[in-house]
Design a protein around this motif. Structure first.
Motif, PDB file in Angstrom:
ATOM      1  N   LEU A  48      32.709 -11.438   3.062  1.00 27.17           N
ATOM      2  CA  LEU A  48      34.168 -11.443   3.144  1.00 27.17           C
ATOM      3  C   LEU A  48      34.656 -11.187   4.564  1.00 27.17           C
ATOM      4  O   LEU A  48      35.865 -11.220   4.815  1.00 27.17           O
ATOM      5  CB  LEU A  48      34.757 -10.387   2.194  1.00 27.17           C
ATOM      6  CG  LEU A  48      34.426 -10.547   0.709  1.00 27.17           C
ATOM      7  CD1 LEU A  48      35.089  -9.441  -0.099  1.00 27.17           C
ATOM      8  CD2 LEU A  48      34.858 -11.910   0.189  1.00 27.17           C
ATOM      9  N   SER A  49      33.724 -10.924   5.470  1.00 27.06           N
ATOM     10  CA  SER A  49      34.059 -10.720   6.882  1.00 27.06           C
ATOM     11  C   SER A  49      33.357 -11.798   7.700  1.00 27.06           C
ATOM     12  O   SER A  49      32.186 -12.123   7.448  1.00 27.06           O
ATOM     13  CB  SER A  49      33.602  -9.333   7.355  1.00 27.06           C
ATOM     14  OG  SER A  49      34.181  -8.315   6.567  1.00 27.06           O
ATOM     15  N   GLU A  50      34.048 -12.346   8.673  1.00 25.39           N
ATOM     16  CA  GLU A  50      33.528 -13.461   9.465  1.00 25.39           C
ATOM     17  C   GLU A  50      32.173 -13.152  10.084  1.00 25.39           C
ATOM     18  O   GLU A  50      31.259 -13.982  10.069  1.00 25.39           O
ATOM     19  CB  GLU A  50      34.541 -13.806  10.563  1.00 25.39           C
ATOM     20  CG  GLU A  50      34.190 -15.025  11.404  1.00 25.39           C
ATOM     21  CD  GLU A  50      34.297 -16.328  10.621  1.00 25.39           C
ATOM     22  OE1 GLU A  50      33.579 -17.277  10.986  1.00 25.39           O
ATOM     23  OE2 GLU A  50      35.085 -16.375   9.659  1.00 25.39           O
ATOM     24  N   GLU A  51      32.028 -11.947  10.636  1.00 27.28           N
ATOM     25  CA  GLU A  51      30.779 -11.571  11.309  1.00 27.28           C
ATOM     26  C   GLU A  51      29.573 -11.639  10.380  1.00 27.28           C
ATOM     27  O   GLU A  51      28.449 -11.863  10.828  1.00 27.28           O
ATOM     28  CB  GLU A  51      30.888 -10.152  11.881  1.00 27.28           C
ATOM     29  CG  GLU A  51      31.531 -10.064  13.249  1.00 27.28           C
ATOM     30  CD  GLU A  51      31.405  -8.666  13.820  1.00 27.28           C
ATOM     31  OE1 GLU A  51      31.749  -7.696  13.109  1.00 27.28           O
ATOM     32  OE2 GLU A  51      30.968  -8.533  14.974  1.00 27.28           O
ATOM     33  N   LYS A  86      32.008  -6.810   2.761  1.00 30.13           N
ATOM     34  CA  LYS A  86      32.937  -6.840   3.894  1.00 30.13           C
ATOM     35  C   LYS A  86      32.658  -5.635   4.782  1.00 30.13           C
ATOM     36  O   LYS A  86      32.154  -4.601   4.331  1.00 30.13           O
ATOM     37  CB  LYS A  86      34.390  -6.854   3.434  1.00 30.13           C
ATOM     38  CG  LYS A  86      34.818  -5.690   2.568  1.00 30.13           C
ATOM     39  CD  LYS A  86      36.261  -5.858   2.113  1.00 30.13           C
ATOM     40  CE  LYS A  86      36.689  -4.751   1.148  1.00 30.13           C
ATOM     41  NZ  LYS A  86      38.085  -4.919   0.686  1.00 30.13           N
ATOM     42  N   SER A  87      32.985  -5.786   6.064  1.00 27.21           N
ATOM     43  CA  SER A  87      32.688  -4.706   7.000  1.00 27.21           C
ATOM     44  C   SER A  87      33.615  -4.786   8.208  1.00 27.21           C
ATOM     45  O   SER A  87      33.920  -5.877   8.703  1.00 27.21           O
ATOM     46  CB  SER A  87      31.232  -4.788   7.471  1.00 27.21           C
ATOM     47  OG  SER A  87      30.957  -3.787   8.421  1.00 27.21           O
ATOM     48  N   ASP A  88      34.067  -3.623   8.660  1.00 27.14           N
ATOM     49  CA  ASP A  88      34.766  -3.555   9.948  1.00 27.14           C
ATOM     50  C   ASP A  88      33.953  -2.736  10.950  1.00 27.14           C
ATOM     51  O   ASP A  88      34.479  -2.260  11.953  1.00 27.14           O
ATOM     52  CB  ASP A  88      36.189  -3.011   9.800  1.00 27.14           C
ATOM     53  CG  ASP A  88      36.249  -1.600   9.213  1.00 27.14           C
ATOM     54  OD1 ASP A  88      35.196  -1.100   8.765  1.00 27.14           O
ATOM     55  OD2 ASP A  88      37.341  -1.004   9.189  1.00 27.14           O
ATOM     56  N   SER A  97      25.830   0.078  12.203  1.00 25.49           N
ATOM     57  CA  SER A  97      25.915  -0.975  11.187  1.00 25.49           C
ATOM     58  C   SER A  97      24.627  -1.086  10.374  1.00 25.49           C
ATOM     59  O   SER A  97      24.670  -1.266   9.150  1.00 25.49           O
ATOM     60  CB  SER A  97      26.256  -2.324  11.838  1.00 25.49           C
ATOM     61  OG  SER A  97      25.287  -2.689  12.809  1.00 25.49           O
TER      62      SER A  97
END
Length: 307
Positions: A48-51, A86-88, A97
């Motif tokens: 869910l996160s681009e990275e 997902k991750s920020d 990470s």
């Protein structure tokens, strides 16, 4: 987990070392890796996160590999699920990470296989995988952790009363841990080791007593890794010289880098981040808080609406 239920796992990132606390001190931060897991016929990973698109979307995904290894360790089989991730937490930037992924994998196996692992059991297994307890300890327990690993025994103390803001200065480029460790010396003289240990001890005592100027002084005196890593992270020296003018009391390379963390008094983080962003427009400057709770796991029931 039954049909219609979703398992939520939320794991904070972390900053390790804080200068002289090399491989033994971790600080949990309010950036998160989050898993949303539901039963399925076969494993599927949905980023869910681009990275996260760079990682495998099947059973070879690192989080699933950790979960499978954890289940197998206790003679269990991991059931297939669909896992949204997902991750920020920036990848390969020194903000924990990989440690967060390890803790997430262990929590996943513990929940799906009903292992009923204690915090200590999770910590020991995570530390064995990671190689040291600083980042994984912070992600699991929250707050400030001080720990050591002696063969299979892991001893960690955690503290949840510290009040401060943290500003992370995050470069765009990655720095792999193996490359950052490659510049460190293979041996240390006895005299240097004693002095380095004493500096770390004073820093911890100052942190726990709230003597923040002393904390910053000890961070600047680190002998374990800053002197060697400044060669490959030149912005550390520049930030170290400027940040105190903007209100920081301490500056350190976060983990293996290249992110640099600046510690400041509670409430001053946003202003410090703005000042540093003006000075380093090519980097991201985030004002962060200490995450006191560590990893969290809970079930929620999905609501389906007929349209």
């Amino acid at each position: 987990m039954s049909d219609g239920e979703m398992l939520i796992i939320k794991v904070p990132g972390s900053s390790a070392n804080l200068g002289p606390g090399f491989d033994s001190i971790g600080l949990a931060l309010d950036v998160y890796l989050t898993l949303e897991v539901e039963m399925a016929k076969e494993w599927e990973v949905v980023p869910l996160s681009e990275e996260l698109n760079v990682f495998p979307k099947d059973e070879t995904n690192y989080i699933l590999q950790i979960a499978k290894e954890t289940a197998e360790k206790y003679n269990r089989r991991l059931p297939a699920c669909r896992m949204k991730v997902k991750s920020d937490i920036p990848l390969a930037r020194g903000l924990g990470s990989s440690a967060a992924a390890i803790v997430a994998g262990i929590e996943l196996a513990n929940s799906l296989c009903k292992l009923h692992l204690t915090k200590q059991e999770k910590l020991e297994w995570a530390s064995k995988i990671e190689g040291h307890p600083d980042n994984v300890g912070a992600s699991l327990l929250g707050g400030l952790v001080v720990g050591c690993q002696l063969e299979d025994e892991v001893s960690v103390e955690s503290f949840h009363h510290l009040e401060m803001d943290i500003v992370a200065v995050i470069p765009r480029e990655e720095l792999l841990t193996k490359n950052s460790r490659g510049v460190l010396p293979k041996t240390f003289s006895y005299e240097n080791a004693v002095q380095a240990g004493a500096i770390g001890n004073v820093m911890i005592a100052a942190l726990l007593n709230g003597h923040y100027m002393q904390v910053g002084k000890m961070m600047k005196q680190d002998r374990y890794h800053h002197p060697y890593r400044k060669k490959i992270v030149p912005h550390l020296q520049v930030i170290e010289e400027l940040a105190s003018d903007f209100g920081a009391f301490g500056v350190a390379l976060s983990g293996a880098g290249p992110t640099v963390v600046c510690l400041t008094e509670k409430g001053a983080g946003i202003d410090l981040a703005k000042s540093l962003a003006d000075r380093f427009p090519e980097m991201e400057c985030r004002s962060l808080n200490i995450e006191q709770a560590g990893s969290s796991v809970y079930f929620t029931r999905q609501i389906c609406k007929n349209i």
